[in-house]
Write an enzyme that holds these catalytic residues in place. Structure first.
Site, PDB file in Angstrom:
ATOM      1  N   ASP A  92     -11.088 -67.131  15.684  1.00  0.00           N
ATOM      2  CA  ASP A  92     -10.036 -67.390  15.675  1.00  0.00           C
ATOM      3  C   ASP A  92      -9.114 -68.522  16.854  1.00  0.00           C
ATOM      4  O   ASP A  92     -10.395 -68.636  17.253  1.00  0.00           O
ATOM      5  CB  ASP A  92      -8.999 -65.671  16.236  1.00  0.00           C
ATOM      6  CG  ASP A  92      -9.240 -65.068  16.806  1.00  0.00           C
ATOM      7  OD1 ASP A  92     -10.214 -66.031  18.582  1.00  0.00           O
ATOM      8  OD2 ASP A  92      -9.319 -64.246  17.771  1.00  0.00           O
ATOM      9  N   CYS A 308     -27.972 -42.404  11.200  1.00  0.00           N
ATOM     10  CA  CYS A 308     -27.848 -41.346  10.021  1.00  0.00           C
ATOM     11  C   CYS A 308     -29.749 -41.348   9.263  1.00  0.00           C
ATOM     12  O   CYS A 308     -29.606 -40.485   8.848  1.00  0.00           O
ATOM     13  CB  CYS A 308     -27.188 -41.791   8.657  1.00  0.00           C
ATOM     14  SG  CYS A 308     -25.642 -41.748   8.800  1.00  0.00           S
ATOM     15  N   HIS A 334     -23.093 -47.138  13.320  1.00  0.00           N
ATOM     16  CA  HIS A 334     -22.781 -46.157  12.001  1.00  0.00           C
ATOM     17  C   HIS A 334     -21.406 -46.417  11.013  1.00  0.00           C
ATOM     18  O   HIS A 334     -21.264 -47.030  10.533  1.00  0.00           O
ATOM     19  CB  HIS A 334     -23.027 -45.087  12.084  1.00  0.00           C
ATOM     20  CG  HIS A 334     -22.617 -44.489  11.123  1.00  0.00           C
ATOM     21  ND1 HIS A 334     -22.793 -44.252   9.591  1.00  0.00           N
ATOM     22  CD2 HIS A 334     -20.844 -43.909  10.992  1.00  0.00           C
ATOM     23  CE1 HIS A 334     -21.871 -43.399   8.669  1.00  0.00           C
ATOM     24  NE2 HIS A 334     -20.518 -43.374   9.753  1.00  0.00           N
TER      25      HIS A 334
END
Lengths: 369, 369
Positions: A92, A308, A334
């Site tokens: 940016d 997971c 995750h």
């Protein structure tokens, strides 16, 4: 190099399936860019990011300018090499942070005068300096330096602001000389549709290879944000990527993809991860919650991420409660994987002309985020 | 299962090259065990640890008993599964932490009464409970519960303390029923050689498959610590592994390997990493130091760890100064790899009958650690 190819338009919405090609590789769109503010996506390694499916990340000009300094990064071979990330980067321009991190930033025709949030030192960030910094960093996609109009600005102020942003955008174009790096323009116009039209007209007139919609990031009033994004997206050229800056939640991403937006970035997945708020296919959860204390389940039974695959909610809750650093990594990994999979599901629905009609389920858990 | 095989004795010292075999795999000795206090070696994943060459890690009974609780870990399949580490684990008995984290711990024949450092709750840790906890956690090697004699104890107090530890060691043996898990005894005796003799005699008399030397960890007076370790090591049975608890610096490790010690653990590499103190083949350095600001060099030109392969000192200094979580991981990974390589070099020297005559170089840098 920079190419944008639209592979397919969605039958049920304005969504497009596309590919951006840069010299650091290909980005499938619609794409979500994890935010790597200080030359690192917080708590994650480049390998973690790749394993999550991230094809492009965002770097912050404002932060890297102040620390460690763009000249240092340039001297060490540029941002890609500095942070060991060999895929595309977008930086940016620093315009947003200059205001959000400095209550006393002062705007003149020249640029923005502000004090560093780190040491109070005085700086003038101008369009030319924003481009110089981004050229030193060497991202694949860079942004024009603009003034983010305050959401409470009236119409006259907003017009003045967008016209200043247009003049600054032209100065950015003139200052930009680095090859292999593509400059995107940013449409402002605050909360006024007619001024969004005006800004779009002026910015398109300057001619860019990609266009961002600024001033509508998370934190603005949601319904109005969506209405203005929906109004602005179709004003932008069909054959260039459209980037909605600072958005958003999983549901926002679906809503805005349907408007024809191709690129997004947001700190939400990583910041929430560090607060213990986890996105799952069953809704959000907060890992601090006592109900996870002895749960042998993964965060998300439908997720195949490293976290997971190997760790129970009980373990992740323990790490979080014990203030362990590894908790930050596993949660961030995750959530980042969840957002990347969310985008992959969106792309597959576009490819297969299925409706983009799903939402993040309500979890029923008081998850505080 | 538990086997200890000595492959080779060193020609130039008392050092031995050996292998411990457990049901979770093999450990080459002399071995250094990274410390995973709260079911995680701080900032590192199991894969990070394996990539560093760690073959066994240590877990802390005291911490895991208080949080998340040994029953919870047992219910979730034991410590190996809980933390996703499939190689050997050794757990300490909690005796050391009970005293180091509780000024008001009170000793009776029964055990130690203390208040939790987390919530002030009252607990009695006895030999039987220490074994129950360690059986629930399911480590491959577990330790007897003993009273670490205060270094300033006089001879009479020290004798009393070591005799209590012997009685507790016998109670630990009686309480220990779990198969596939091996109980080590611990020799105490404070700062008195005659009492080290006495404790060794009593503990060996009870009969264990491995023997630890307690009460000499980092923090004690260095010369005296080394003298007492050197006195105690040869008192222990030749054919069982000898474990010096809580030691030490790279130079300590060489000195103590030469005495015939086979196992070590210490928080030094990971704790120092989090403070920015880095071990290298050129000596210690502190990554905060301004001289690393623009250095394109790796932490250690002789190191092949992930951190040294991919990141410059300038990047690591930037991450540290910016308080980024990734700094903790990269520094911890390097220091852990350094200690593992240090041990591998020691083992190679023993195998090749080269003298263990090197030291960690003085860096000349004010590294504060």
């Amino acid at each position: 190099m920079f190419e944008f190819e639209i592979q397919k338009k969605h039958m049920h919405s304005g969504a497009r399936l596309g590919t951006i090609t840069t010299s650091h590789g290909r980005i499938q769109t619609p794409a979500f860019m994890p935010v790597g503010t200080q030359a690192t996506v917080k708590a994650l390694s480049p390998e973690d990011l790749k394993n999550c499916g991230a094809e492009i990340i965002l770097g912050n000009t404002y932060h890297l300018y102040l620390r460690p300094g763009h000249k240092l990064i340039e001297q060490l071979g540029g941002l890609h090499r500095f942070m060991n990330w060999d895929r595309p980067i977008l930086t940016d321009s620093g315009g947003y942070q200059v205001f959000s991190l400095n209550d006393l930033a002062r705007v003149t025709e020249d640029g923005v005068t502000f004090r560093s949030h780190l040491d109070g030192s005085r700086h003038l960030l101008s369009p030319e300096l924003a481009i110089e910094i981004q050229q030193s960093l060497g991202a694949d996609i860079i942004m024009t330096f603009d003034e983010p109009t305050p959401p409470d600005a009236d119409e006259a102020q907003t017009l003045q602001s967008l016209e200043l942003s247009t003049r600054w955008a032209r100065r950015c174009q003139e200052a930009h000389t680095r090859k292999g790096q593509t400059l995107f323009g940013i449409v402002q116009g605050g909360m006024f549709k007619n001024l969004r039209n005006e800004s779009a007209r002026q910015i398109i007139d300057l001619g860019f290879k990609g266009y961002a919609i600024g001033g509508l990031s998370v934190g603005e009033e949601k319904a109005l944000m969506l209405e203005l994004a929906e109004h602005t997206a179709p004003l932008l050229p069909e054959n260039a990527p459209r980037y909605l800056m600072g958005v958003g939640t999983p549901d926002d991403l679906i809503d805005c993809v349907k408007m024809g937006i191709d690129m997004f970035d947001c700190v939400l997945p990583t910041r929430n991860a560090r607060n213990g708020t986890i996105y799952t296919s069953e809704g959000k959860l907060n890992i601090r919650n006592a109900r996870h204390r002895d749960s042998d389940r993964p965060l998300d039974p439908e997720c195949t991420c490293y976290t997971c695959k190997h760790y129970s909610r009980a373990y992740l809750r323990h790490l979080y409660m014990a203030d362990e650093i590894f908790a930050m990594r596993l949660n961030s990994l995750h959530n980042t994987a969840f957002f990347q999979k969310w985008m992959a599901d969106i792309r597959r629905a576009i490819a297969e002309d299925r409706p983009l009609d799903w939402r993040l389920p309500e979890s029923g858990e008081n998850n505080g985020g």
